[in-house]
Write an enzyme that holds these catalytic residues in place. Structure first.
Site, PDB file in Angstrom:
ATOM      1  CG  ASN A   1     -10.167 -23.759 -56.146  1.00 49.38           C
ATOM      2  OD1 ASN A   1     -10.022 -24.296 -55.236  1.00 49.38           O
ATOM      3  ND2 ASN A   1     -10.256 -22.368 -56.265  1.00 49.38           N
TER       4      ASN A   1
ATOM      5  CG  HIS B   1      -3.631 -17.875 -58.537  1.00 47.76           C
ATOM      6  ND1 HIS B   1      -2.578 -17.878 -57.625  1.00 47.76           N
ATOM      7  CD2 HIS B   1      -4.636 -17.668 -57.973  1.00 47.76           C
ATOM      8  CE1 HIS B   1      -2.867 -17.658 -56.494  1.00 47.76           C
ATOM      9  NE2 HIS B   1      -4.227 -17.563 -56.548  1.00 47.76           N
TER      10      HIS B   1
END
Ligand code: AMW
Length: 122
Positions: free
Chosen positions: A30, A64
């Site tokens: 991330n 996602h």
């Protein structure tokens, strides 16, 4: 050799950020993790089966799944993590000041984490 890029909504994801791929899925580290190990997972079948789109609180328009390793005490109230994901830009920003430390990470930092995670799938 030219780097390969993956698509995540409007973003181009450098292959160095991706630590797992299969025929139908891929996983990446991330840019702004809420917790250490906060990663994103994509699977081709998921948009047929799961909540998708802005109604599901998405900020990036690409199906996602968030995976967030939890530790005791990481949030004062355990379930505040869900609010943090859903409303991080709103009320919780002032309350928990989550975004104070949420800065974009460098490609190098993300690539290093992805290298470590990739080893788990060898
Ligand atoms: W959503 O609010 O759409 O459920 O979550 C989007 C997630 O994608 C956030 O956790 C954000 O930090 C992450 N993100 C956004 N841009 C990138 C990027 N270029 N690379 C990796 N992660 C990203």
């Amino acid at each position: 050799m030219e780097a390969e890029y993956y698509t995540f909504g409007p973003y181009k994801i450098h292959e160095k950020e991706v630590f797992y791929t299969s025929q139908l899925s891929y996983a990446l580290v991330n840019l702004r993790p809420l917790l250490p190990g906060h990663i994103l997972f994509f699977q081709d079948i998921s948009h047929q089966l799961m909540e998708d789109g802005p109604q599901a609180g998405q900020t990036v328009p690409h199906m996602h799944v968030h995976i967030l390793p939890r530790k005791g005490g990481d949030f004062e109230k355990n379930d505040e993590i869900y609010d943090a994901i859903d409303m991080k830009e709103k009320e919780l920003k002032n309350k928990l000041d989550l975004d104070k430390d949420r800065k974009d990470r460098s490609l190098e930092e993300m690539a290093q984490e992805a290298d470590e995670l990739r080893k788990l799938f060898l």
